[in-house]
Design a protein around this motif. Structure first.
Motif, short mmCIF file in Angstrom:
data_model
loop_
_atom_site.label_atom_id
_atom_site.label_comp_id
_atom_site.label_asym_id
_atom_site.label_seq_id
_atom_site.Cartn_x
_atom_site.Cartn_y
_atom_site.Cartn_z
N THR A 122 0.81 -1.21 0.00
CA THR A 122 0.00 0.00 0.00
C THR A 122 0.84 1.26 0.00
N PHE A 123 2.13 1.13 0.32
CA PHE A 123 3.01 2.30 0.33
C PHE A 123 3.61 2.46 -1.06
N SER A 124 3.50 3.63 -1.62
CA SER A 124 3.86 3.86 -3.03
C SER A 124 5.34 3.69 -3.34
N ARG A 125 6.22 4.26 -2.54
CA ARG A 125 7.64 4.22 -2.88
C ARG A 125 8.17 2.80 -2.76
N VAL A 126 8.85 2.34 -3.81
CA VAL A 126 9.46 1.01 -3.78
C VAL A 126 10.91 1.08 -4.22
N LEU A 127 11.66 0.14 -3.70
CA LEU A 127 13.05 -0.05 -4.08
C LEU A 127 13.19 -1.45 -4.64
#
Length: 142
Positions: A122-127
Motif C-alpha cells: 500500500t506504500f507507493s515508494r518502492v526499491l
C-alpha cells in the motif's frame, strides 16, 4: 513471538487487512477475536460464538508463511495497485505498475497464478527487492 515462547510467555499474533491504517472493520475483527478467546478460556461469562471463516488456508510447503517472496520490485519507483486486496485474479492479470517520478512505466506486475490477492503493498515508494503482492493459488485455498 519466538522470544516470548522462549521465555514461557503466552502471546498472540494476528493480522488483518489494515493497509497501514486502522480500518473500522479490522478493529471489529480484532475485538471479536479477543472476546472469543476470552470466552473460550472462560475468563468472561459469555460462551464462544460459532464462527465460520471466509477462507481457510493450510500450506505446509517450504516458505509457505513468507508472503513477501512472490512478486518483488525490479526497479525503484512508485507502485500503483491495479487490483484491490482480496480480489480474485487470473494468471497474467495486471496487479500493479511501477512508474518513475515522471510517470513512465518501469514495470508491470502481473499475477503469477490464478487465485486470491492476499498481500498487496500500500506504500507507493518502492526499491528493488521490495515486496509488492502475493496471489494465493486457487489450488492452495479451500
Amino acid at each position: 513471538l519466538s522470544a516470548a515462547a522462549d521465555h514461557g510467555v503466552p502471546s498472540l499474533y494476528a493480522e488483518v487487512t489494515g493497509s497501514g491504517g486502522c480500518l473500522e472493520k479490522d478493529v471489529q475483527s480484532y475485538e471479536f477475536g479477543i472476546r472469543q478467546l476470552l470466552a473460550w478460556l472462560k475468563i468472561t461469562p459469555e460462551a464462544p460464538q460459532d464462527y465460520q471463516p471466509e477462507l481457510v488456508v493450510e500450506d505446509r510447503g517450504e516458505n509457505a508463511g513468507f508472503l513477501q517472496m512472490q512478486n518483488r520490485a525490479s526497479a525503484s519507483g512508485l507502485f500503483e495497485a491495479a487490483a484491490p486486496l482480496g480480489q480474485n485474479v487470473k494468471q497474467g492479470q495486471t496487479i500493479g505498475i511501477i512508474r518513475d517520478p515522471l510517470g513512465e512505466v518501469l514495470e508491470t506486475v502481473a499475477a503469477t497464478c490464478t487465485g486470491r490477492l492476499v498481500f498487496l503493498r500500500t506504500f507507493s515508494r518502492v526499491l528493488p527487492g521490495d515486496a509488492l503482492c502475493t496471489v494465493l493459488s486457487d489450488a492452495q485455498s479451500q
